[in-house]
Design an enzyme around this catalytic site. Structure first.
Site, PDB file in Angstrom:
ATOM      1  N   SER A 153      83.788  45.477   4.814  1.00 10.11           N
ATOM      2  CA  SER A 153      83.220  46.776   5.172  1.00 10.11           C
ATOM      3  C   SER A 153      81.703  46.740   5.073  1.00 10.11           C
ATOM      4  O   SER A 153      81.138  46.003   4.255  1.00 10.11           O
ATOM      5  CB  SER A 153      83.767  47.823   4.199  1.00 10.11           C
ATOM      6  OG  SER A 153      83.003  48.997   4.238  1.00 10.11           O
ATOM      7  N   TYR A 171      85.962  51.062  -4.978  1.00 14.37           N
ATOM      8  CA  TYR A 171      86.416  50.578  -3.668  1.00 14.37           C
ATOM      9  C   TYR A 171      85.418  49.555  -3.119  1.00 14.37           C
ATOM     10  O   TYR A 171      85.788  48.461  -2.696  1.00 14.37           O
ATOM     11  CB  TYR A 171      86.559  51.761  -2.689  1.00 14.37           C
ATOM     12  CG  TYR A 171      86.575  51.323  -1.251  1.00 14.37           C
ATOM     13  CD1 TYR A 171      87.714  50.738  -0.698  1.00 14.37           C
ATOM     14  CD2 TYR A 171      85.439  51.450  -0.441  1.00 14.37           C
ATOM     15  CE1 TYR A 171      87.708  50.291   0.616  1.00 14.37           C
ATOM     16  CE2 TYR A 171      85.429  51.018   0.863  1.00 14.37           C
ATOM     17  CZ  TYR A 171      86.569  50.443   1.386  1.00 14.37           C
ATOM     18  OH  TYR A 171      86.561  49.987   2.683  1.00 14.37           O
ATOM     19  N   LYS A 228      85.696  45.294  -2.300  1.00 13.12           N
ATOM     20  CA  LYS A 228      85.358  44.594  -1.050  1.00 13.12           C
ATOM     21  C   LYS A 228      84.385  43.451  -1.353  1.00 13.12           C
ATOM     22  O   LYS A 228      84.502  42.359  -0.825  1.00 13.12           O
ATOM     23  CB  LYS A 228      84.768  45.556  -0.013  1.00 13.12           C
ATOM     24  CG  LYS A 228      85.786  46.517   0.580  1.00 13.12           C
ATOM     25  CD  LYS A 228      86.847  45.795   1.409  1.00 13.12           C
ATOM     26  CE  LYS A 228      88.020  46.674   1.756  1.00 13.12           C
ATOM     27  NZ  LYS A 228      89.186  45.990   2.303  1.00 13.12           N
TER      28      LYS A 228
END
Ligand code: UFG
Length: 349
Positions: free
Chosen positions: A128, A153, A157
């Site tokens: 991302s 989150y 990643k």
């Protein structure tokens, strides 16, 4: 001869399902595992309606090593994995960090541990633009610095990218592609598959389409005092079918051995940024639907502006986002209207 199979983890999810469709179109046989934690089994019918294929699917949680192993034993033709399965809500990750570390890290570790055993040499990973945080320079290239994550989150990643870098370094016969998505929006033009968020949507487009459908009263625009031309935040919104097609190209590249290094990174965006207010205006223009909205305070943790430099992906992958914003917004609205027709739009929140 049996077709090359590609394992799609999280294949009933938003981006996974669109990639399954594009892989069928490209002559591959995608097979899906998903634990349906944030998706719906009905997606398989949508895939069938579009492609005519009944996709192989099993309800498997990637955290479950033994089930994963049994599944791989049954499918020796798998040549590559596209790993989508992950939890993806920024706010949920702040409330429940362990859920995010467990889901996103353990799943990847299990897959990587099993790949050599089943002679699977290729993996494409869903990363991302969150890894860049607020970039110092725009647009961001793949060489731009990785900034400290602003949520668990985002940390997952970054950690997954590090794990894959170390893994690729130690296993020179394994090929890894990290795809850094910007903001995926829209739906398949057929209206058979699209984004179906659980509960009240966090993301802009589902909130807009649900507001346009009368499910939500009005859109809250989070801040108009940013350092941008109209004061609202800027993102690079990429059509989900364009994004899915990039996965097909990336998978082809590693399967055919055309990659330059055994770990490569690509930004997947359109290359231009749009503000929240520009999206609102474009949605109204594309659909003819008036969108009630109000300006509210900033959302904590939001990045002011980010958009991609996509020249590396354009040159190396020969891929470019081609769908217009207008068609993309119409596709999202078409999908929302189909959900309303099917009575699915209001059952989840
Ligand atoms: N926004 C609103 N109102 C809403 C929802 C969003 O004004 O109701 C604004 C946000 O403030 C932001 C923009 O719309 O400026 C886009 O917000 P999204 O929530 O759709 O997307 P984000 O850019 O915040 O997050 C997305 C993904 C994350 C990923 C992140 C990387 O959802 O998974 O990009 O920057 F980590």
């Amino acid at each position: 001869m049996a077709k090359d199979k590609i394992l799609i983890t999280g294949g009933t999810g938003y981006i996974g399902s669109h990639t399954v469709v594009e892989l069928f179109n490209a002559g591959y046989e995608p097979i899906i595992i998903d634990n349906l934690s944030n998706s719906n089994i009905g997606v398989l019918d949508g895939i069938k309606a579009i492609t005519g294929h009944t996709v192989i699917y099993e309800n498997i949680d990637c955290k479950d090593y033994n089930s994963l192993e049994r599944f791989l034993e049954k499918h020796p033709e798998i040549v590559a994995i596209a790993h989508f399965a992950a939890s993806k809500s920024v706010s949920e990750s702040v409330e429940n960090p362990l859920l995010y570390y467990r889901n996103n890290i353990v799943s990847l570790l299990n897959l990587l541990q099993l790949m050599p055993k089943f002679n699977i040499k290729n993996i494409v990973f869903s990363s991302s633009c969150t890894v860049y945080g607020q970039p110092d320079k725009l647009p961001v290239t793949e060489e731009s610095p990785i900034k400290p994550a602003t949520s668990p989150y985002g940390s997952t990643k970054q950690m997954c990218e590090t794990i894959l870098q170390d893994y690729a370094f130690a296993n020179k016969d394994i090929n890894v592609i990290l795809l850094r998505y910007f903001n995926p929006i829209g739906a398949h033009p057929s209206g058979e598959i699209g984004e179906l968020p659980n509960g009240v949507p966090n993301n802009l487009l589902p909130y807009i389409t649900q507001t346009a459908a009368g499910i939500r009263k009005e859109l809250s625009v989070f801040g108009n005092d940013y350092n941008t031309p109209d004061g609202s935040c800027i993102r690079d919104y990429i059509n989900v079918v364009d994004l899915a097609k990039a996965h097909v190209v990336a998978l082809n590249r590693v399967i055919e051995g055309n990659n330059k290094k055994n770990i490569e990174i690509f930004n997947l965006g359109t290359g231009s940024g749009l503000s929240v207010l520009e999206i609102v205006t474009a949605f109204e223009k594309a659909t003819g639907v008036k969108l009630p909205y109000k300006i509210v305070g900033r959302r904590p943790g939001d990045i002011e502006k980010v958009w991609a430099d996509t020249s590396y992906a354009n040159k190396e992958l020969g891929w470019k986002a081609t769908e217009t914003l207008e068609d993309t917004l119409r596709s999202a609205w078409n999908w929302q209207q189909k959900l309303v027709e099917k009575n699915l739009a209001t059952t989840n929140g």
